[in-house]
Each structure stands twice: as structure tokens, then as C-alpha cells.
Design a protein around this motif. Structure first.
Motif, PDB file in Angstrom:
ATOM      1  N   LEU A 105       0.825  -1.208   0.000  1.00 46.87           N
ATOM      2  CA  LEU A 105       0.000   0.000   0.000  1.00 46.87           C
ATOM      3  C   LEU A 105       0.858   1.255   0.000  1.00 46.87           C
ATOM      4  N   ARG A 106       0.364   2.297  -0.691  1.00 45.60           N
ATOM      5  CA  ARG A 106       0.971   3.626  -0.604  1.00 45.60           C
ATOM      6  C   ARG A 106      -0.018   4.519   0.123  1.00 45.60           C
ATOM      7  N   LEU A 107       0.437   5.152   1.190  1.00 45.84           N
ATOM      8  CA  LEU A 107      -0.413   6.057   1.949  1.00 45.84           C
ATOM      9  C   LEU A 107      -0.364   7.448   1.328  1.00 45.84           C
ATOM     10  N   ALA A 108      -1.294   8.292   1.732  1.00 42.37           N
ATOM     11  CA  ALA A 108      -1.408   9.628   1.149  1.00 42.37           C
ATOM     12  C   ALA A 108      -0.165  10.475   1.389  1.00 42.37           C
ATOM     13  N   ASP A 109       0.593  10.179   2.444  1.00 39.63           N
ATOM     14  CA  ASP A 109       1.806  10.952   2.712  1.00 39.63           C
ATOM     15  C   ASP A 109       3.004  10.427   1.930  1.00 39.63           C
ATOM     16  N   GLY A 110       2.785   9.407   1.069  1.00 43.70           N
ATOM     17  CA  GLY A 110       3.859   8.872   0.242  1.00 43.70           C
ATOM     18  C   GLY A 110       4.585   7.693   0.850  1.00 43.70           C
ATOM     19  N   SER A 111       4.313   7.378   2.105  1.00 39.78           N
ATOM     20  CA  SER A 111       4.961   6.224   2.734  1.00 39.78           C
ATOM     21  C   SER A 111       4.313   4.927   2.246  1.00 39.78           C
ATOM     22  N   HIS A 112       4.996   3.806   2.462  1.00 41.46           N
ATOM     23  CA  HIS A 112       4.520   2.510   1.985  1.00 41.46           C
ATOM     24  C   HIS A 112       4.398   1.524   3.139  1.00 41.46           C
ATOM     25  N   VAL A 113       3.426   0.633   3.007  1.00 43.49           N
ATOM     26  CA  VAL A 113       3.151  -0.374   4.033  1.00 43.49           C
ATOM     27  C   VAL A 113       2.888  -1.710   3.362  1.00 43.49           C
ATOM     28  N   VAL A 114       3.465  -2.769   3.920  1.00 43.76           N
ATOM     29  CA  VAL A 114       3.067  -4.127   3.539  1.00 43.76           C
ATOM     30  C   VAL A 114       2.033  -4.572   4.551  1.00 43.76           C
ATOM     31  N   ARG A 115       0.872  -4.970   4.054  1.00 45.88           N
ATOM     32  CA  ARG A 115      -0.218  -5.406   4.929  1.00 45.88           C
ATOM     33  C   ARG A 115      -0.498  -6.886   4.707  1.00 45.88           C
ATOM     34  N   LEU A 116      -0.515  -7.645   5.795  1.00 44.27           N
ATOM     35  CA  LEU A 116      -0.917  -9.045   5.763  1.00 44.27           C
ATOM     36  C   LEU A 116      -2.355  -9.122   6.253  1.00 44.27           C
ATOM     37  N   GLU A 117      -3.222  -9.735   5.458  1.00 43.83           N
ATOM     38  CA  GLU A 117      -4.628  -9.862   5.847  1.00 43.83           C
ATOM     39  C   GLU A 117      -4.998 -11.330   5.953  1.00 43.83           C
ATOM     40  N   ARG A 118      -5.719 -11.669   7.036  1.00 46.28           N
ATOM     41  CA  ARG A 118      -6.187 -13.029   7.303  1.00 46.28           C
ATOM     42  C   ARG A 118      -5.022 -14.032   7.268  1.00 46.28           C
ATOM     43  N   LEU A 119      -3.878 -13.612   7.789  1.00 46.84           N
ATOM     44  CA  LEU A 119      -2.718 -14.499   7.851  1.00 46.84           C
ATOM     45  C   LEU A 119      -3.023 -15.695   8.740  1.00 46.84           C
ATOM     46  N   ASP A 120      -2.598 -16.867   8.291  1.00 48.12           N
ATOM     47  CA  ASP A 120      -2.718 -18.079   9.094  1.00 48.12           C
ATOM     48  C   ASP A 120      -1.509 -18.952   8.780  1.00 48.12           C
ATOM     49  N   THR A 121      -0.569 -19.007   9.729  1.00 48.98           N
ATOM     50  CA  THR A 121       0.624 -19.828   9.572  1.00 48.98           C
ATOM     51  C   THR A 121       1.003 -20.388  10.934  1.00 48.98           C
ATOM     52  N   SER A 122       2.058 -21.183  10.971  1.00 50.72           N
ATOM     53  CA  SER A 122       2.539 -21.721  12.248  1.00 50.72           C
ATOM     54  C   SER A 122       3.379 -20.672  12.958  1.00 50.72           C
ATOM     55  N   ASN A 123       3.415 -20.766  14.265  1.00 48.57           N
ATOM     56  CA  ASN A 123       4.317 -19.943  15.036  1.00 48.57           C
ATOM     57  C   ASN A 123       5.695 -20.591  14.991  1.00 48.57           C
ATOM     58  N   GLY A 124       6.718 -19.849  15.274  1.00 53.81           N
ATOM     59  CA  GLY A 124       8.062 -20.408  15.241  1.00 53.81           C
ATOM     60  C   GLY A 124       9.075 -19.406  15.753  1.00 53.81           C
ATOM     61  N   PRO A 125      10.332 -19.844  15.876  1.00 53.09           N
ATOM     62  CA  PRO A 125      11.364 -18.953  16.398  1.00 53.09           C
ATOM     63  C   PRO A 125      11.860 -17.969  15.341  1.00 53.09           C
ATOM     64  N   ASP A 126      12.001 -16.718  15.733  1.00 48.80           N
ATOM     65  CA  ASP A 126      12.637 -15.684  14.923  1.00 48.80           C
ATOM     66  C   ASP A 126      12.007 -15.522  13.541  1.00 48.80           C
ATOM     67  N   LEU A 127      10.676 -15.418  13.500  1.00 47.50           N
ATOM     68  CA  LEU A 127       9.984 -15.203  12.223  1.00 47.50           C
ATOM     69  C   LEU A 127      10.009 -13.726  11.850  1.00 47.50           C
ATOM     70  N   ARG A 128      10.274 -13.444  10.572  1.00 52.65           N
ATOM     71  CA  ARG A 128      10.372 -12.090  10.057  1.00 52.65           C
ATOM     72  C   ARG A 128       9.471 -11.928   8.840  1.00 52.65           C
ATOM     73  N   VAL A 129       9.159 -10.678   8.513  1.00 49.77           N
ATOM     74  CA  VAL A 129       8.460 -10.365   7.265  1.00 49.77           C
ATOM     75  C   VAL A 129       9.494  -9.755   6.336  1.00 49.77           C
ATOM     76  N   TRP A 130       9.722 -10.439   5.209  1.00 53.90           N
ATOM     77  CA  TRP A 130      10.725  -9.978   4.245  1.00 53.90           C
ATOM     78  C   TRP A 130      10.054  -9.526   2.958  1.00 53.90           C
ATOM     79  N   LEU A 131      10.488  -8.381   2.447  1.00 52.35           N
ATOM     80  CA  LEU A 131      10.152  -7.917   1.102  1.00 52.35           C
ATOM     81  C   LEU A 131      11.352  -8.287   0.234  1.00 52.35           C
ATOM     82  N   THR A 132      11.141  -9.063  -0.849  1.00 47.42           N
ATOM     83  CA  THR A 132      12.265  -9.615  -1.600  1.00 47.42           C
ATOM     84  C   THR A 132      12.079  -9.444  -3.113  1.00 47.42           C
TER      85      THR A 132
END
Length: 199
Positions: A105-132
Motif C-alpha cells: 500500500l501507498r499512503l497519502a503521505d507517500g509512505s509505503h506499508v506491507v499489509r498481511l490480511e487473514r494471515l494463518d501460519t505456524s508460530n516459530g522462532p525468529d519469524l520475520r516479514v521480508w520484502l524480496t
């Protein structure tokens, strides 16, 4: 060999065996503790749900007109602008069953956001969100590709379920990236990923 000599030999053996047994026990306990810390198996049964609202657009005040009075322009309220979806995709499973939608998403101020919706995954150690910039591949072929090229860590995964937002650093050009991975940094493996299709 008389009884006293036999008894002395037994004590000597016991004295030699005890430090060895203690050493083995110490190593076993230390190994078990390290294994528990490293793998954190209890997280597989612990869900963390996060429900963040869609980011609000930056408020923009209407431009004042020459005929508007000072009091009228002062009382005018800013109007929020809805975020613009630049790209989106559906999460596929890699090492763990994963589903949900990813939006850039691009917000009106020009900043950007990655949004996860209805995420369903396993929990685990040291999980990160990567943009690649890596392609998203099905099956085991896609588990380890996301650290081969360019990637940006947007921070720790806030929860393994729900909807959540991750702000891109200001110096990141989102057009240079094509996918998002739920990445386990400890074991260098993707739990799930989504190819971003431009809107």
C-alpha cells in the motif's frame, strides 16, 4: 584378593565412574536446554493473533480559496485519503501451511506499508516479514530462495494469525521488489510467501 582389597577396588571404580556420569549428565542437560532454546517447539502450539486496522491515510486539508474567510478555512476539517494498493498476492505454503493475502500500500503521505490480511501460519522462532526480489516457487524448491537476492526485513512477525501492517523504511523503493516471505531467520527457511502482482 581379600575382602578389603575388593572393597577398595569397588570404591575406586565408583569414584572413577561418578565424574564420568556427572559429565555426561551435564552435557545432556546443556544440550537439551540449547535444543529447547534453538527450536522452541512449544511455539507450534501457541498462536498469536494480531488484528491491526487498515492504515489510515494522511489527512489532507482542502486548499483555501480567495473567497473563503479566515474563520471558515480555520474550521475546515482535513479529509482522510484511502491508501492505494500498488500490488497484492496470495500466500502459498512452504515449510509450514500458510495462507492469507499480502498487499503493498501507498499512503497519502507517500509512505509505503506491507499489509498481511487473514494471515494463518505456524508460530516459530525468529519469524520475520521480508520484502524480496526472489520469485515465489511452489514446494521445497521455494523454501530457501529468498535470501539469495535482494531483500529487506520489515521486522519480526507480530503474530502468526490475523491482519497486520509493516512500514517500509523511507529509503526502500518498493518497485524493486516482487514478493513477500514469512521468513524464519533462525533456520533460513520460508514458512510461506506471496508473489506481488502489480495493481
Amino acid at each position: 584378593m581379600n575382602f578389603q582389597e575388593a572393597d577398595g577396588m569397588g570404591r575406586l571404580r565408583g569414584a572413577l565412574v561418578r565424574p564420568w556420569v556427572i559429565g555426561v549428565l551435564v552435557v545432556a542437560v546443556a544440550g537439551a536446554g540449547f535444543g529447547l532454546y534453538w527450536f522452541q517447539p512449544w511455539k507450534l502450539w501457541q498462536d498469536e493473533t494480531v488484528s491491526e486496522a487498515l492504515p489510515a491515510g494522511a489527512a489532507s486539508a482542502p486548499a483555501p480559496t480567495a473567497s473563503a474567510s479566515a474563520s471558515a478555512s480555520a474550521s475546515a476539517s482535513p479529509t482522510p485519503t484511502a491508501p492505494t494498493t500498488l500490488a497484492s498476492g496470495e500466500l502459498i505454503s512452504h515449510e509450514h501451511a500458510t495462507s492469507g493475502t499480502v498487499k503493498l500500500l501507498r499512503l497519502a503521505d507517500g509512505s509505503h506499508v506491507v499489509r498481511l490480511e487473514r494471515l494463518d501460519t505456524s508460530n516459530g522462532p525468529d519469524l520475520r516479514v521480508w520484502l524480496t526480489d526472489a520469485p515465489v516457487k511452489e514446494g521445497r524448491a521455494g523454501w530457501h530462495v529468498f535470501d539469495d537476492g535482494r531483500y529487506v526485513s520489515l521486522g519480526k512477525l507480530k503474530g502468526n494469525k490475523g491482519s497486520q501492517n509493516y512500514v517500509l523504511p523511507e529509503d526502500v523503493d518498493p518497485s524493486r521488489f516482487s514478493s513477500v516471505s514469512i521468513w524464519c531467520d533462525r533456520f533460513d527457511v520460508s514458512f510461506g510467501a506471496a508473489e506481488l502482482a502489480r495493481a
